[in-house]
Design a protein around this motif. Sequence first.
Motif, short mmCIF file in Angstrom:
data_model
loop_
_atom_site.label_atom_id
_atom_site.label_comp_id
_atom_site.label_asym_id
_atom_site.label_seq_id
_atom_site.Cartn_x
_atom_site.Cartn_y
_atom_site.Cartn_z
N VAL A 87 42.38 42.65 46.15
CA VAL A 87 41.67 41.43 46.01
C VAL A 87 42.17 40.57 44.90
O VAL A 87 42.18 39.47 44.82
CB VAL A 87 39.98 41.85 45.95
N ILE A 88 42.46 41.66 43.92
CA ILE A 88 42.90 40.99 42.46
C ILE A 88 44.31 41.35 42.17
O ILE A 88 44.78 42.36 42.44
CB ILE A 88 42.02 41.25 41.27
N GLU A 89 44.82 40.50 41.47
CA GLU A 89 46.22 40.95 40.77
C GLU A 89 46.13 41.54 39.40
O GLU A 89 46.65 42.85 39.40
CB GLU A 89 47.08 39.81 40.83
N GLN A 90 45.40 40.77 38.73
CA GLN A 90 45.28 41.32 37.27
C GLN A 90 43.88 41.66 37.07
O GLN A 90 42.88 41.28 37.74
CB GLN A 90 45.52 40.10 36.32
N PRO A 91 43.55 42.69 36.11
CA PRO A 91 42.22 42.96 36.03
C PRO A 91 41.45 41.84 35.30
O PRO A 91 41.99 41.22 34.66
CB PRO A 91 42.25 44.26 35.00
N ILE A 92 40.12 41.72 35.68
CA ILE A 92 39.39 40.63 35.16
C ILE A 92 38.64 41.23 33.97
O ILE A 92 38.20 42.40 33.98
CB ILE A 92 38.28 40.22 36.28
N LEU A 93 38.33 40.36 33.00
CA LEU A 93 37.44 40.87 31.85
C LEU A 93 36.13 40.48 32.16
O LEU A 93 35.67 39.35 32.12
CB LEU A 93 37.88 39.80 30.50
N PHE A 94 35.45 41.53 32.79
CA PHE A 94 34.07 41.13 33.12
C PHE A 94 33.15 40.98 32.14
O PHE A 94 32.24 40.18 32.05
CB PHE A 94 33.69 42.13 34.00
N LEU A 95 33.16 41.59 30.99
CA LEU A 95 32.00 41.73 30.08
C LEU A 95 32.28 40.92 28.72
O LEU A 95 31.99 41.08 27.67
CB LEU A 95 31.91 43.26 29.47
N GLY A 96 33.13 39.78 28.96
CA GLY A 96 33.30 38.67 27.87
C GLY A 96 32.16 37.67 27.78
O GLY A 96 31.66 37.59 28.97
N TYR A 97 32.18 36.93 27.16
CA TYR A 97 31.02 36.03 27.02
C TYR A 97 31.44 34.76 27.88
O TYR A 97 30.49 34.02 28.22
CB TYR A 97 31.22 35.14 25.59
N GLN A 98 32.59 34.59 28.67
CA GLN A 98 32.97 33.65 29.58
C GLN A 98 32.22 34.02 30.84
O GLN A 98 31.72 33.32 31.67
CB GLN A 98 34.47 33.53 30.07
N ASN A 99 31.78 35.39 30.83
CA ASN A 99 31.14 35.85 32.15
C ASN A 99 29.77 36.42 32.17
O ASN A 99 29.51 37.78 32.29
CB ASN A 99 31.97 37.02 32.72
N MET A 100 28.91 35.57 31.28
CA MET A 100 27.52 36.06 30.80
C MET A 100 26.88 36.85 32.14
O MET A 100 26.28 37.67 31.76
CB MET A 100 26.85 35.00 30.16
N TRP A 101 27.05 36.02 33.09
CA TRP A 101 26.40 36.45 34.33
C TRP A 101 26.88 37.91 34.95
O TRP A 101 26.08 38.67 35.06
CB TRP A 101 26.39 35.46 35.33
#
Lengths: 346, 282, 281
Positions: free
Chosen positions: C131-145
Amino acid sequence: MAEIIIKQVAKSFGTFQALHSIDMTIRDREFMVLLGASGCGKTTLLRIIAGLETPSQGEVWIGGRRVDHLPPRERGIAMVFQNYAVFPHLTVFENIAFGLRMKKLPQQEIDKRVNRTAELMHIEQLLKRYSGQLSGGQRQRVAVARALAMEPDVILMDEPLSNLDALLRLEMRAELKGVLAESKSTAIYVTHDQVEAMSLADRISVMNGGKIVQNASPVEIYRDPAARFVGSFIGNPPMNFIKANRQDIGRWRVAGLDLYGPSHGASSLEFAIRPEDLTIGEGGFIATARVVEPLGAHTLVTCEVDGKPFRAVLDSDLKVAPGDVLTLIPKPDRIRWFDPETLLAV
Amino acid sequence: MSTLAPTDEPRAVGDTRRAGRWVFITATVMLMAWVLVPIYLLFVNTLSSPSEVSGFPKTGLPSFDFASVEFFLSFSGVARALWNSVVVAVLTMVLSIGIGAPAGYALSRFDFPGKEVFRMVVVMTRAFPLPLLALPLAVMFIRVGLDDTALGLAFVHTVLALPFAVLITFSLFSGIPIELEEAAWTLGCNRLQAFIKVVMPLILPGLVASAVFAFTISWNEVFAAAVLTIENRTLTAFLVQSLNVSPLHLKFAGGTALVVPALIFIFAVRKYLFAMWGIANR
Amino acid sequence: MQSRFLPYMLLAPATLFLAVFFVYPFVQIGILAFSSGDGFTMGHIQTMASHWKFGTALWNTVLLTAIIVPIQLALALSMASIVTKLKTGRSTILFVFAIPLGLSDLAAGIIWLAIFEQSGFLNSMLAGLGVIEQPILFLGYQNMWVIFAAVVLAEIWRATAIMMVILVSGMGLIPKEYYEAAEVFGASPWKRFTKVTLPLLRPSLQTALILRTIAAFEVFAVVVALGGTTLPVLMGETYQWQFTMRDRNVAAAYAMVILGISIAATLVFLRLLRVPKEARL
């Protein structure tokens, strides 16, 4: 010597008066049964004697010593509880030895007494078991053995047989009577079962509403109830009662019959007769049979006399069918009279 | 809620019944996986080397490399924090049973004026966010010299554990027929002797279970521990305060250090889980 | 005998303890929150309320609770129904369901961190599935939800067990005869659940809901473990004011807010799920 004297003992729980000023003397080595329906105060009285309940007023004396301020352990009593209260974490041996160990008796004496009482109660082969491995009847035996091993001045029993089935109860009743007759203890036994009371007691105290209604030998209680309550509570089926109107001094009219009775001033009394004290013959009560219940040796016939139910226990050879009209003659020496005002015997 | 209906034995025959059975089993297995898989993943991380922990992508299988665990155990302050956690939890256990059991006994054996009021207060404590107690108590402890001590924190944890201790021991004592005690009294015991010889042996397993329970409550508590300890931090306080500065493998090993004793305790008292939570919360 | 005083002697230690460590501190919180050097003040409350994080923290806490508790209730009811229906393996499954009960909220936070962090298992799985190439930064302030969702999951995972156990023991108290009677009168399994189980379970539901809602207002360690201070919640702010800003009075003001909404929630549940005395089991 362990005579028990109860002086004006009363007990109330909040606003509920469980016992009204009870006076009673139980002679040394006597077997006294406290008999009454549930809630009559009999268990409360027993627990006051045991020291498990403090009386609101009055005194309890055991063997010439006033004990009502003493804890149970200092009263020289042992008790058998309704649910047996056999300690589940101890073997039968240790249960019986429990009180003896508290008395710090030497091991030898403990062994001797445990073995003797176990033998007496026929549980010598169960000594290593735990309460969970015993039947109700066996637990009952352990509870009695535990009390007897204490060789108490007084042994108190709170409906000890009520959790057993009918056959076991009969067996244990006879055994208890034998065992206690041989012990030196004074016994107080609480029950609601009149047959048990009759068969065990030297004397019975019938209790009702926190009072003692009659205190007498079993035969006397049965034959000469001191109060209407005793007559209606003791005996199965209970006494028959019919209203009696005064005709003349010592002459009373009872359901169409003229009978000689007490020379009492009241305009009406209650005539009472036990169902088994009736025979069939000429010139008795005119009774219409309604329900006929053959009981083997006898037949219980519920009739109607004067429009009210009236029971007779008749010989089973007599063929009675519902609807038959019988004439029932009361045995003259068994007739009792009660005052409808005081409800006491006349 | 979709799992509910099929859990009843369907009355229709054949297929419906079998289908219902399958839904039921699937739901059960999925719920069990939902509980167990996250714990498993924590263990995987703990049993991997530090580089594997921060590596990507992960296989989901442990390499049984103990470098993370060793790192954690030798990390400065960890041994002390573990020790502090144990001390506070043991103190909490002793205090809450020592204070709670007599109250539970009184509630179960006596009727007296004020009984219901006391019960209400005990039950009510649970309607309060208890960790907040740490705020004013921090001030009070400084005044009496209890600040930053195991005992001070144990007092707060005891407030958390005490209501459970009271209600659990209440139900334990109520399970012992009073006649057993009365029989002991008639057989020559005073109250204390009857308690020691008859009641104690019978409730001991339950009492141990509720003690373990008190231990677990203290072991797991974070907020009050973090507020009240500075030098003598417990494991939870240590972890929560170093979260933003510590490497991943330290966090996961720390998490495992928190989880494993709790798992053992829960397993040890599993028979009493209901007495603990079910009855205590009625 | 001494028995008249005995119960009070036995209660004395617990009463004294609760007075010193429960009643007194709560009074202290009130005093701290509403007083300054010279008497009553609303100053601390104003300081708290005017701080930019207060509104978010309150909103986040209430929203988290409003999402977590109903899901937990549904899940706990399902688990409890499964457990009560089970014939074999009941105790094992019950034990597994109950495991999170014994775990610290901090541990739960760390456990879900293992899943959501950048090199964590969720990213690994997504990468494995292509689904993804690179790991996503889930727990950053950009991804508050995502932080919010992770907290919701971790809380549901950790604290559903307590509700379940309360409900299971509550269901255990409902006599089987009621179900048999309902079945005889033709009630379907679903009807039996809604018409027999739920009403008779009201006392247990009440306890479970009160307990869980209050605990949800206190959410702290899970949030810290997953989001640090990125996702402000009331308890976290209380901690911040106590330590980072070193202002006990504002921390106490926060405590009053948590206390206030906890008591309000308790009263609501008590009223909503009231069982008249005559209708109790």
